[in-house]
Motif scaffolding. Structure first.
Motif, PDB file in Angstrom:
ATOM      1  N   ILE A 299       1.073  -1.237   0.071  1.00 27.25           N
ATOM      2  CA  ILE A 299       0.043   0.055  -0.113  1.00 27.25           C
ATOM      3  C   ILE A 299       0.820   1.276  -0.024  1.00 27.25           C
ATOM      4  N   LEU A 300       1.980   1.203   0.693  1.00 27.66           N
ATOM      5  CA  LEU A 300       2.783   2.554   0.745  1.00 27.66           C
ATOM      6  C   LEU A 300       3.515   2.458  -0.603  1.00 27.66           C
ATOM      7  N   MET A 301       4.086   1.351  -1.123  1.00 31.26           N
ATOM      8  CA  MET A 301       4.911   1.490  -2.242  1.00 31.26           C
ATOM      9  C   MET A 301       3.987   2.184  -3.377  1.00 31.26           C
ATOM     10  N   TYR A 302       2.838   1.939  -3.431  1.00 30.79           N
ATOM     11  CA  TYR A 302       1.868   2.235  -4.377  1.00 30.79           C
ATOM     12  C   TYR A 302       1.350   3.662  -4.333  1.00 30.79           C
ATOM     13  N   THR A 303       1.309   4.093  -3.171  1.00 32.56           N
ATOM     14  CA  THR A 303       0.529   5.348  -2.829  1.00 32.56           C
ATOM     15  C   THR A 303       1.616   6.468  -2.384  1.00 32.56           C
ATOM     16  N   LEU A 304       3.054   6.205  -1.973  1.00 32.82           N
ATOM     17  CA  LEU A 304       3.908   7.393  -1.593  1.00 32.82           C
ATOM     18  C   LEU A 304       4.579   7.738  -3.023  1.00 32.82           C
ATOM     19  N   PRO A 305       4.911   8.877  -2.975  1.00 35.98           N
ATOM     20  CA  PRO A 305       5.597   9.669  -4.269  1.00 35.98           C
ATOM     21  C   PRO A 305       6.550   8.617  -5.004  1.00 35.98           C
ATOM     22  N   GLY A 306       6.326   8.543  -6.161  1.00 33.75           N
ATOM     23  CA  GLY A 306       7.003   7.622  -6.988  1.00 33.75           C
ATOM     24  C   GLY A 306       6.312   6.667  -7.799  1.00 33.75           C
ATOM     25  N   ILE A 307       7.263   5.821  -8.703  1.00 33.79           N
ATOM     26  CA  ILE A 307       6.636   5.147  -9.635  1.00 33.79           C
ATOM     27  C   ILE A 307       6.872   3.858  -9.252  1.00 33.79           C
ATOM     28  N   PRO A 308       5.677   3.129  -8.855  1.00 33.70           N
ATOM     29  CA  PRO A 308       5.728   1.598  -8.323  1.00 33.70           C
ATOM     30  C   PRO A 308       6.179   0.644  -9.375  1.00 33.70           C
ATOM     31  N   SER A 309       7.009  -0.474  -9.129  1.00 33.29           N
ATOM     32  CA  SER A 309       7.281  -1.461  -9.792  1.00 33.29           C
ATOM     33  C   SER A 309       7.334  -2.947  -9.003  1.00 33.29           C
ATOM     34  N   ILE A 310       6.655  -4.051  -9.820  1.00 33.84           N
ATOM     35  CA  ILE A 310       6.570  -5.151  -9.352  1.00 33.84           C
ATOM     36  C   ILE A 310       7.573  -6.210 -10.022  1.00 33.84           C
ATOM     37  N   TYR A 311       8.326  -7.185  -9.361  1.00 30.95           N
ATOM     38  CA  TYR A 311       9.288  -7.905  -9.935  1.00 30.95           C
ATOM     39  C   TYR A 311       8.740  -9.236 -10.250  1.00 30.95           C
ATOM     40  N   TYR A 312       8.570  -9.783 -11.420  1.00 27.10           N
ATOM     41  CA  TYR A 312       7.740 -10.713 -11.921  1.00 27.10           C
ATOM     42  C   TYR A 312       8.070 -12.086 -10.769  1.00 27.10           C
ATOM     43  N   GLY A 313       6.850 -12.550 -10.326  1.00 29.97           N
ATOM     44  CA  GLY A 313       6.715 -13.631  -9.356  1.00 29.97           C
ATOM     45  C   GLY A 313       6.293 -13.144  -8.123  1.00 29.97           C
ATOM     46  N   SER A 314       6.870 -12.065  -7.660  1.00 31.38           N
ATOM     47  CA  SER A 314       6.366 -11.447  -6.363  1.00 31.38           C
ATOM     48  C   SER A 314       5.005 -11.149  -5.996  1.00 31.38           C
ATOM     49  N   GLU A 315       4.341 -10.946  -6.942  1.00 38.66           N
ATOM     50  CA  GLU A 315       2.973 -10.731  -6.829  1.00 38.66           C
ATOM     51  C   GLU A 315       2.431 -12.097  -6.388  1.00 38.66           C
ATOM     52  N   PHE A 316       2.991 -13.192  -6.558  1.00 44.01           N
ATOM     53  CA  PHE A 316       2.462 -14.481  -6.197  1.00 44.01           C
ATOM     54  C   PHE A 316       3.225 -14.733  -4.695  1.00 44.01           C
ATOM     55  N   GLY A 317       3.966 -13.961  -4.079  1.00 44.89           N
ATOM     56  CA  GLY A 317       4.475 -14.179  -2.844  1.00 44.89           C
ATOM     57  C   GLY A 317       5.282 -15.333  -2.700  1.00 44.89           C
ATOM     58  N   ILE A 318       6.359 -15.423  -3.890  1.00 39.81           N
ATOM     59  CA  ILE A 318       7.227 -16.619  -4.114  1.00 39.81           C
ATOM     60  C   ILE A 318       8.516 -16.167  -3.086  1.00 39.81           C
ATOM     61  N   GLU A 319       9.077 -17.075  -2.695  1.00 41.80           N
ATOM     62  CA  GLU A 319      10.349 -16.889  -1.920  1.00 41.80           C
ATOM     63  C   GLU A 319      11.557 -16.734  -2.864  1.00 41.80           C
ATOM     64  N   GLY A 320      12.546 -16.278  -2.427  1.00 40.12           N
ATOM     65  CA  GLY A 320      13.921 -15.998  -3.203  1.00 40.12           C
ATOM     66  C   GLY A 320      14.755 -15.328  -2.223  1.00 40.12           C
ATOM     67  N   ARG A 321      15.952 -16.291  -1.528  1.00 39.74           N
ATOM     68  CA  ARG A 321      16.920 -15.843  -0.711  1.00 39.74           C
ATOM     69  C   ARG A 321      18.374 -15.856  -1.211  1.00 39.74           C
ATOM     70  N   LYS A 322      18.859 -14.625  -1.176  1.00 35.15           N
ATOM     71  CA  LYS A 322      20.056 -14.515  -2.195  1.00 35.15           C
ATOM     72  C   LYS A 322      21.017 -15.262  -1.552  1.00 35.15           C
ATOM     73  N   GLU A 323      21.930 -15.731  -2.499  1.00 30.16           N
ATOM     74  CA  GLU A 323      22.991 -16.773  -2.218  1.00 30.16           C
ATOM     75  C   GLU A 323      24.334 -15.884  -2.606  1.00 30.16           C
ATOM     76  N   LYS A 324      25.440 -16.422  -1.847  1.00 24.78           N
ATOM     77  CA  LYS A 324      26.724 -15.489  -1.990  1.00 24.78           C
ATOM     78  C   LYS A 324      27.206 -15.539  -3.416  1.00 24.78           C
ATOM     79  N   HIS A 325      27.183 -16.590  -4.161  1.00 25.57           N
ATOM     80  CA  HIS A 325      27.738 -16.630  -5.294  1.00 25.57           C
ATOM     81  C   HIS A 325      27.075 -16.764  -6.599  1.00 25.57           C
TER      82      HIS A 325
END
Length: 527
Positions: A299-325
């Motif tokens: 709600i904040l990301m869409y209504t605060l000043p700025g242009i909102p963006s959704i990264y593919y798959g995150s609208e489904f609530g998928i997981e993704g933990r950053k790895e070192k390499h």
């Protein structure tokens, strides 16, 4: 209003989404880009009207080591595939911007290959920064050079060289004439030459109406890049960090302070590219300690000043933990048919779709003046006001319900629920735990009634934990061969190896019944 001022972006990393091979042998053209046709409808369905897609052009690996700026990566298809895709996007009212990787090239780029072959006699020896024929590198080239990020795979272009500048400007002209692209996201803009970006802005002003330049900038004073002489926008990493930590730490002061800091740069925040995650950082659903905070955060990301963006798959609530390499887990293949009813069944998708529609239909969130109204660690209220209306946004990051009184006068409609209040002095707001509301003055009630849909709880589908306990995992199978129950059991095993598994963690696992998400989640563990 320019198209990008009221844009809601969708971001696709195409090599990952289409399951392209990790390495390109340049031998076979595979038309994987054609898989993205159905995604255009999905992008529209969740309320997006712009697409950032890339990297797209021929490269040897992850896409940011460009081999040929004039040719679609052969793992994705050919130039005709790209032209048709953009035509289809435009037909459906979606503007498209490309990744412009202009800071560096790959080692297979023609200019670098010529230096390898002709050394001091190469006409391109000044195309790169600090080429030293007395040095060497891990590739045993017999010379050294500047790179990006310490990776000699990414050879830094010398943008002080007029020939390099002209070459890159000609690339942009080609992308517009050949593909009709609407803008460019400049990779590594924080290390690009300012003179080059100024020339690029002059070209943008002439090449196509409202051609948009957005730069990847992580640190620094954004106004150095975003101004009338340089770029239209940059990535808002300051708000990105505040959004997740402000919810994880129950600290709305951090978010409000970030907005105030950016507002000190006058109109800057209205142009910034806001996001909750992207192809370089962990998925927001993974990063949130309490998954229900997904709602107030967006709600904040869409209504605060700025242009909102959704990264593919995150609208489904998928997981993704950053790895070192490797960033592979952040850039997964996703099969859209696995989520065909997500807007009505998945709480994450449901709220994203509704926010997208609200954002597009209410320009006040693009041009409205921001004013902070209420602020505590756990509740935050602000208004956006333009010449025609006012919106009041109220969010709650607490695990308990909360009530607020907001100074206001007039008839306000809460556009997520359809509730209407005739206000004379104070708007009475009752907020459920981990939720938010958007009140708009003099809102069209006929539109509001169409939106009277209860916000679905994140991860509606549930699986009994006892079922997982009874599952015996056959570890000789690959993750892709396992059932959802087996994947859930594997995730719990991995979590247990890292420390105590809390009840909340168990609930997160048993409520995740999405195959792609579980595969990505279990692969994200290092042990």
């Amino acid at each position: 209003m320019k198209w990008y001022e009221n844009a809601v972006f969708y971001h696709i990393y195409p090599l990952g989404l289409t399951d392209a091979p990790k390495n390109n042998d340049y031998q076979i053209t595979e038309h994987r880009l054609n898989q993205l046709g159905p995604w255009i409808k999905h992008i529209k369905e969740i309320g997006c009207n712009a697409l950032y897609i890339g990297p797209l052009f021929e490269s040897v690996g992850h896409g940011y080591e460009t081999t040929d700026y004039y040719k679609l990566d052969s793992r994705l298809g050919d130039n005709e595939d790209l032209k048709k895709f953009i035509q289809d996007c435009h037909y459906h009212g979606i503007h498209v911007i490309f990744d412009g990787v202009f800071n560096h090239t790959g080692r297979d780029f023609f200019a670098f290959k010529d230096i390898q072959q002709n050394r001091e006699g190469s006409q391109y020896k000044d195309w790169y920064c600090n080429v030293n024929f007395q040095g060497n590198n891990e590739y045993n080239d017999g010379f050294s050079y500047d790179n990006w990020g310490g990776y000699n795979l990414l050879v830094k272009l010398n943008q002080h060289n007029p020939a390099v500048r002209q070459y890159l400007l000609d690339v942009v002209k080609y992308w517009v004439s050949e593909f009709d692209v609407d803008g460019i996201r400049l990779d590594a803009a924080d290390v690009l030459d300012f003179g080059f970006m100024h020339e690029l802005r002059m070209l943008a002003n002439d090449i196509k109406p409202d051609f948009w330049l957005m730069g990847e900038v992580i640190h620094g004073d954004y106004s150095r890049w975003v101004n009338d002489d340089m770029l239209h926008s940059v990535t808002n990493y300051q708000l990105y960090k505040a959004l997740y930590s402000g919810h994880n730490e129950h600290n709305y002061f951090e978010i409000a302070h970030t907005v105030r800091h950016l507002l000190d740069k006058e109109n800057l925040p209205h142009h910034l590219y806001n996001f909750a995650d992207n192809h370089d950082v962990e998925r927001i659903y993974t990063r949130l300690h309490n998954k229900q905070e997904f709602v107030p955060l967006h709600i904040l990301m869409y209504t605060l000043p700025g242009i909102p963006s959704i990264y593919y798959g995150s609208e489904f609530g998928i997981e993704g933990r950053k790895e070192k390499h490797s960033d592979a887990v952040l850039r997964p293949v996703i099969h859209l048919e696995d989520y065909k009813n997500a807007v009505n069944e998945n709480g994450c998708t449901n709220i994203i779709a509704r926010l997208g529609e609200i954002r597009q239909k209410n320009p006040v969130f693009a041009d409205g003046i921001y004013q902070e109204i209420r602020l505590t660690n756990r509740q935050y209220a602000f208004s956006r006001t333009n010449e025609t209306t006012q919106a009041i946004v109220v969010v709650n990051n607490d695990e308990a319900d909360s009530s607020l009184e907001i100074p206001a006068n007039g008839t306000y409609t809460e556009v997520l629920s359809g509730e209407v209040q005739n206000v004379n002095g104070n708007l009475n707001v009752y907020l459920r735990a981990c939720s938010g509301q958007i009140w708009i003055r003099n809102y069209d009630e006929t539109v509001a009634k169409k939106k009277e849909v209860k916000i679905l709880e994140t991860k509606q589908a549930e699986v009994k934990e006892e079922i997982i306990k009874q599952v015996t995992v056959n570890h000789s199978k690959s993750y892709e061969e396992m059932s959802i129950e087996e994947l859930q059991a594997c995730v719990l095993e991995k979590l247990a190896k890292n420390g105590p598994v809390t009840e909340q963690m168990k609930r997160d696992v048993v409520n995740n019944v999405y195959y792609d998400s579980l595969v990505n989640w279990v692969k994200s563990f290092r042990n």
